[in-house]
Design a protein around this motif. Structure first.
Motif: not given
Ligand code: NAP
Length: 282
Positions: A73, A100-106, A109
């Protein structure tokens, strides 16, 4: 009437190509879109290829950056920050979904609001809901263009949107509201959906379930916009959320899958890239 998003998008892309051809003389360069693809999911690869092809047609510089799905990420966020700071880059798009290990929201943003060609950044979403200038998400924007192209009067109509996702259902409902439709948003917990959809004069379907909307759910003369992109479980071919063959005879206007909303999404991505470029020039 079957509205062809393919034809409309071809026409709009040709108009944009003319506009972009004048940019080097005026601004010294053409808009630059960077698309980041993580992993090798076949659907994502095909979407990214489509975006590169459309960029070529319009004359937009397109850089596709491919990263393995093992990228961390932090590495992905660092790449985005680098592109945010790069003055030669006007638009940044990270193809979703991400591992899955990466936050789409982050990830969303971290993309600079000014370069967020997808219109997913919370500041762009907030601006949309406050009727402030913003980058509007491509699929909802394309749907409104299709309706207008088909000569559909939106103002005063009863519109039902099935689906409440951040990328389609919610923003398209807001855009319909801005066009003065009376909007109802339905979802998986909606009780007696067919009764509701039969009242719709404009029905937008964004669920992700092959041929979910059947003829008995639609009244005569309804305008039907099918956003779904599914694989038909029997034939393996692309199909929408609407049972096209059964619903088309009842609808006054309907979009096909493929060739309806999909091409308009890519067309609006080109438009958003040009808008981001122009805002940065001024
Ligand atoms: P999503 O995030 O999975 O959302 C689906 C929505 O449908 C949810 O709000 C869900 O309700 C609702 N839903 C699911 N089952 C339902 C049911 N039985 N009755 C009523 N509502 C139901 O999907 P999305 O990202 O919005 O995408 C929807 C479809 O559009 C997919 O096929 C996608 O591939 C396609 N799409 C196409 C384009 C294009 O350019 N053509 C662009 C984006 C998406 P809950 O909220 O209650 O779970």
């Amino acid at each position: 009437m079957i509205i062809s998003g393919k034809e409309l998008s071809a026409r709009l892309k040709a108009e944009m190509a003319e506009q972009v051809a004048g940019f080097p003389a005026k601004y010294g360069r053409v808009p630059h879109l960077v698309v980041i693809l993580v992993g090798d999911d076949p659907a994502s690869v095909s979407y990214v290829t489509g975006k590169a092809k459309a960029s070529e047609v319009v004359g937009i510089r397109n850089t596709t950056v491919r990263k393995p799905d093992t990228i961390s990420e932090e590495e992905l966020l660092a790449l985005i920050r680098e592109l945010n700071a790069d003055d030669t880059v006007d638009g940044i798009l990270v193809q979703l979904p991400l591992p899955k290990h990466i936050s789409e929201a982050k990830v969303i943003e971290t993309i600079a609001k000014e370069k967020d060609v997808d219109g997913f950044h919370p500041l762009n979403v907030a601006a949309l809901w406050q009727k402030q200038p913003c980058t509007v998400a491509c699929t909802p924007k394309g749907i409104i263009k299709l309706l207008k192209e088909a000569g559909v009067t939106i103002s005063g109509k009863r519109a039902v949107v099935i689906g409440r996702s951040n990328i389609v259902g919610l923003p398209v409902a807001k855009l319909l509201l801005d066009e003065n439709a009376t909007v109802t948003i339905a979802h998986s917990r909606t009780v007696n959906l067919p009764e509701l959809t039969r009242q719709a004069e404009i029905l937008v379907v964004a669920i992700g379930k092959p041929r979910f909307v059947t003829a008995d759910m639609v009244s005569e003369g309804t305008v039907v916009i099918d956003v779904g992109v599914n694989r038909d479980p029997e034939t393996g071919k692309l199909c929408g959320d609407v049972d096209f063959a059964a619903v088309e005879p009842k609808a006054s206007v309907i979009t096909p899958v493929p060739g309806g909303v999909g091409p308009m999404t890519i067309c609006c991505l080109m438009e958003n890239t040009i808008e981001c470029f122009l805002r940065r020039q001024h």
